[in-house]
Write an enzyme that holds these catalytic residues in place. Structure first.
Site, mmCIF file in Angstrom:
data_model
loop_
_atom_site.group_PDB
_atom_site.id
_atom_site.type_symbol
_atom_site.label_atom_id
_atom_site.label_comp_id
_atom_site.label_asym_id
_atom_site.label_seq_id
_atom_site.Cartn_x
_atom_site.Cartn_y
_atom_site.Cartn_z
ATOM 1 N N GLU A 1 0.843 -1.195 0.000
ATOM 2 C CA GLU A 1 0.000 0.000 0.000
ATOM 3 C C GLU A 1 0.879 1.246 0.000
ATOM 4 O OE1 GLU A 1 -2.769 -0.248 3.277
ATOM 5 O OE2 GLU A 1 -3.533 -2.185 2.596
ATOM 6 N N HIS B 1 -7.814 1.504 1.777
ATOM 7 C CA HIS B 1 -7.712 1.133 3.201
ATOM 8 C C HIS B 1 -8.506 2.107 4.094
ATOM 9 C CE1 HIS B 1 -5.043 -1.285 6.158
ATOM 10 N NE2 HIS B 1 -6.214 -1.015 6.694
HETATM 11 P P1 NAI Z 1 -10.823 -10.362 15.546
HETATM 12 O O1 NAI Z 1 -9.552 -10.762 16.192
HETATM 13 O O2 NAI Z 1 -11.951 -9.912 16.390
HETATM 14 O O3 NAI Z 1 -11.353 -11.563 14.619
HETATM 15 C C1 NAI Z 1 -10.527 -12.326 13.794
HETATM 16 C C2 NAI Z 1 -11.083 -13.736 13.732
HETATM 17 O O4 NAI Z 1 -10.356 -14.477 12.774
HETATM 18 C C3 NAI Z 1 -10.973 -14.491 15.053
HETATM 19 O O5 NAI Z 1 -12.230 -14.992 15.424
HETATM 20 C C4 NAI Z 1 -9.959 -15.578 14.754
HETATM 21 O O6 NAI Z 1 -10.184 -16.774 15.491
HETATM 22 C C5 NAI Z 1 -10.178 -15.801 13.276
HETATM 23 N N1 NAI Z 1 -9.057 -16.450 12.602
HETATM 24 C C6 NAI Z 1 -7.732 -16.288 12.838
HETATM 25 N N2 NAI Z 1 -7.018 -17.059 11.996
HETATM 26 C C7 NAI Z 1 -7.909 -17.696 11.212
HETATM 27 C C8 NAI Z 1 -7.786 -18.640 10.150
HETATM 28 N N3 NAI Z 1 -6.581 -19.041 9.743
HETATM 29 N N4 NAI Z 1 -8.908 -19.111 9.595
HETATM 30 C C9 NAI Z 1 -10.134 -18.699 10.018
HETATM 31 N N5 NAI Z 1 -10.311 -17.818 11.027
HETATM 32 C C10 NAI Z 1 -9.222 -17.318 11.600
HETATM 33 O O7 NAI Z 1 -10.422 -9.226 14.470
HETATM 34 P P2 NAI Z 1 -11.347 -8.102 13.876
HETATM 35 O O8 NAI Z 1 -11.329 -6.910 14.744
HETATM 36 O O9 NAI Z 1 -12.645 -8.686 13.496
HETATM 37 O O10 NAI Z 1 -10.506 -7.710 12.558
HETATM 38 C C11 NAI Z 1 -10.426 -8.598 11.462
HETATM 39 C C12 NAI Z 1 -9.458 -8.072 10.422
HETATM 40 O O11 NAI Z 1 -9.886 -6.785 9.938
HETATM 41 C C13 NAI Z 1 -8.033 -7.879 10.909
HETATM 42 O O12 NAI Z 1 -7.139 -8.359 9.935
HETATM 43 C C14 NAI Z 1 -7.867 -6.367 10.981
HETATM 44 O O13 NAI Z 1 -6.528 -5.986 10.770
HETATM 45 C C15 NAI Z 1 -8.754 -5.923 9.832
HETATM 46 N N6 NAI Z 1 -9.212 -4.536 9.923
HETATM 47 C C16 NAI Z 1 -9.244 -3.806 8.759
HETATM 48 C C17 NAI Z 1 -9.648 -2.481 8.780
HETATM 49 C C18 NAI Z 1 -9.691 -1.678 7.524
HETATM 50 O O14 NAI Z 1 -9.580 -0.453 7.596
HETATM 51 N N7 NAI Z 1 -9.858 -2.285 6.383
HETATM 52 C C19 NAI Z 1 -10.023 -1.804 10.039
HETATM 53 C C20 NAI Z 1 -10.071 -2.708 11.171
HETATM 54 C C21 NAI Z 1 -9.643 -4.018 11.104
#
Ligand code: NAI
Length: 413
Positions: free
Chosen positions: A273, A296
Site C-alpha cells: 500500500e 484502506h
Molecule cells: P478479531 O480478532 O476480532 O477476529 C478475527 C477472527 O479471525 C478471530 O475470530 C480468529 O479466530 C479468526 N481467525 C484467525 N485465523 C484464522 C484462520 N486461519 N482461519 C479462520 N479464522 C481465523 O479481528 P477483527 O477486529 O474482526 O478484525 C479482522 C481483520 O480486519 C483484521 O485483519 C484487521 O486488521 C482488519 N481490519 C481492517 C480495517 C480496515 O480499515 N480495512 C479496520 C479494522 C480491522
C-alpha cells in the site's frame, strides 16, 4: 535505588499528558474530566523532539500512527507511565523497549469494527448491482441501462471467514437484508442470529455466493485465498477483502475476474500500500471490471475516530487511577477492584528468581496486612498490584522501589 524506580505518585492535577497528532477531542474531554493537565501538539514529533518534550516530565504520551516511539525516547523519559496509541496498529512503538521500561501501551483494537462492517454491507450490494462500473460509466457520459448480471442480495449466501468482532457484525447486518449467513473460524465462536458455522474453509467456499474475509494477518492467513481456493468458489461468486492485504493472492484473483470465474471483488487492503496520499497506487487489480477498490478506508470514519479517542482515554485513565493493564499490548494483564480504605502499591519488576521472595519479605518485615494482591508475569517482567493498610503502604512502596529488580514502582493513595 535503580534510576528508573523513582517513586511516582501524584495528585490527579499533577498528571501531565502529552497528546500528539490531533488526538480526537473525545479523549481531551475524558482527561479534562479527571483533572489531568493536557498539552496537545497537532503533528507527529521526530525522535529528537520527542525525547526533548518527554524530558519535561510527562506521565502519559498519546500518539496516532505517525510518531515513532523509539527505545531512546522511552528510556529518556523517566516519568512516563504509559503510552496510548489512538489508532489500531502499534508498529510505530518499540513495544519491547516500552515493556522493559515498565510502560504499558494501550490501543483501540475494536473502535472501528462497525465502520468496517457497514462498508462490507455496502460493497455486497455494489458488487451484486455492478454499481462501481455503472457509476463510472455515467460519470463518463455512458448510459448503459442493463439488468444483466444484476441481482438482489436477498436469499444469497454470505460466507464469513474469521468470525471475530468484524465478521460477526457483518453477519448480523447481512441477515437484516435477508441473506443466509455461514461462517468459518479456527476457534469455536458464538453464532449470532441464524449464522451457521461450517467446519472447513472448503465447505464455506463451495456454499457461498459472497465470501468476505475478516481474519488477522498470521502465517496461516498469508495467501489463504489463492488459485485453488478461488477454484472452489461458486462460478460467478464474489470475493471481499477488508482484512489484510497478504490474505489474498491478487494475481490469482485478477486471473479469476478476467476468466469470468468470479463476477466481482471488493478490496480495501493490499500487499503493498502507498505510504502516503502523494504516492500512486500500482496493482494487478487496477482496471478490472466490477472490482471495487478503496484505499484502506474500512475503519476510517469520524465515528470511529471519536470512539478511538474515548476507548484509549478510558483505558489510560483506568491505568493511572487503578493500575489496570487489561488490554495493554505489551504487558502482563492485571485488573484488581479497588479496595476501599487501602493504599495500592504497583510494581513492575524484572522477572528474575527471588524477586517475589524479596517483596514478601519486605511486606512481612513491616507487619503489613495485604488486603489484596495480584501478580501477572511474562518471561521478562512481572507486574504486581498490592493493596495494603494505609499506615505501612508508603514505607513498603519505598522499600520495593529500592530492589535491584524493580523497574517502576508507584503508589495510589
Ligand atoms: P478479531 O480478532 O476480532 O477476529 C478475527 C477472527 O479471525 C478471530 O475470530 C480468529 O479466530 C479468526 N481467525 C484467525 N485465523 C484464522 C484462520 N486461519 N482461519 C479462520 N479464522 C481465523 O479481528 P477483527 O477486529 O474482526 O478484525 C479482522 C481483520 O480486519 C483484521 O485483519 C484487521 O486488521 C482488519 N481490519 C481492517 C480495517 C480496515 O480499515 N480495512 C479496520 C479494522 C480491522
Amino acid at each position: 535505588m535503580s534510576p528508573s524506580s523513582a517513586p511516582t505518585s501524584f495528585p490527579k492535577g499533577e498528571i501531565k499528558i502529552l497528546l500528539l497528532e490531533n488526538v480526537h477531542q473525545s479523549a481531551h474531554q475524558i482527561f479534562r474530566g479527571q483533572g489531568f493537565q493536557i498539552e496537545a501538539v497537532p503533528r507527529a514529533l521526530k525522535e529528537d523532539e520527542l525525547v526533548a518534550k518527554l524530558a519535561e516530565g510527562f506521565h502519559v504520551l498519546g500518539i496516532r500512527s505517525k510518531t515513532q516511539v523509539t527505545k531512546r525516547a522511552l528510556e529518556a523519559s523517566k516519568r512516563l507511565l504509559t503510552v496510548g496509541a489512538f489508532c489500531i496498529g502499534t508498529n510505530q512503538i518499540d513495544l519491547e523497549a516500552a515493556k522493559h521500561a515498565g510502560v504499558p501501551v494501550f490501543n483501540a483494537p475494536f473502535s472501528n469494527t462497525r465502520s468496517v462492517a457497514e462498508l462490507v454491507i455496502c460493497e455486497i450490494i455494489m458488487l451484486a448491482r455492478q454499481l462501481g462500473d455503472r457509476s463510472r460509466e455515467v460519470h463518463e457520459g455512458t448510459w448503459r441501462k442493463v439488468a444483466t448480471q444484476s441481482y438482489e442480495v436477498r436469499g444469497k449466501t454470505l460466507g464469513i471467514v474469521g468470525y471475530g468482532h468484524i465478521g460477526s457484525q457483518v453477519g448480523v447486518l447481512a441477515e437484516a437484508m435477508g441473506m443466509r449467513v455461514i461462517s468459518y473460524d479456527i476457534r469455536p465462536t458464538l453464532p449470532m442470529g441464524n449464522n451457521k458455522a461450517v467446519d472447513t474453509l472448503d465447505a464455506l467456499l463451495h456454499a457461498s455466493d459472497f465470501v468476505t474475509l475478516h481474519v488477522p494477518e498470521t502465517p496461516q492467513t498469508k495467501g489463504m485465498i489463492g488459485e485453488s481456493e478461488i477454484a472452489k468458489m461458486k462460478d460467478g461468486g464474489y470475493l471481499i477483502n477488508l482484512s489484510r492485504g497478504t490474505v489474498v493472492d491478487l494475481e490469482a484473483l485478477a486471473r479469476a475476474i478476467r476468466a469470468n470465474k468470479l463476477a466481482g471483488a471488493a478490496l480495501d487492503v493490499y500487499p503493498h500500500e502507498p505510504e502516503s496520499n502523494a504516492e500512486t497506487f500500482e496493482s494487478v487489480v487496477r482496471g478490472l471490471p466490477n472490482v471495487v477498490l478503496t484505499p484502506h478506508i474500512g475503519g476510517s470514519t469520524l465515528e470511529a475516530q471519536e470512539a478511538i479517542g474515548r476507548e484509549v482515554a478510558h483505558v489510560l485513565t483506568k491505568f493511572i487511577n487503578s493500575g489496570a493493564t487489561v488490554g495493554a499490548v505489551d504487558f502482563p494483564q492485571v485488573e484488581l477492584a479497588l479496595m476501599p480504605g487501602a493504599h495500592r502499591v504497583l510494581n513492575v519488576h524484572k522477572n528474575v528468581p527471588g524477586v517475589l521472595r524479596d517483596i514478601n519479605r519486605l511486606v512481612s518485615d513491616r507487619n503489613a496486612n495485604v488486603l489484596g494482591q495480584l501478580l501477572a508475569t511474562d518471561p521478562s517482567i512481572g507486574y504486581l498490584v498490592m493493596d495494603l493498610d494505609k499506615e505501612v503502604a508508603n514505607d513498603v512502596r519505598k522499600a520495593i522501589a529500592e530492589l535491584d529488580a524493580s523497574i517502576k514502582t508507584r503508589i495510589l493513595f
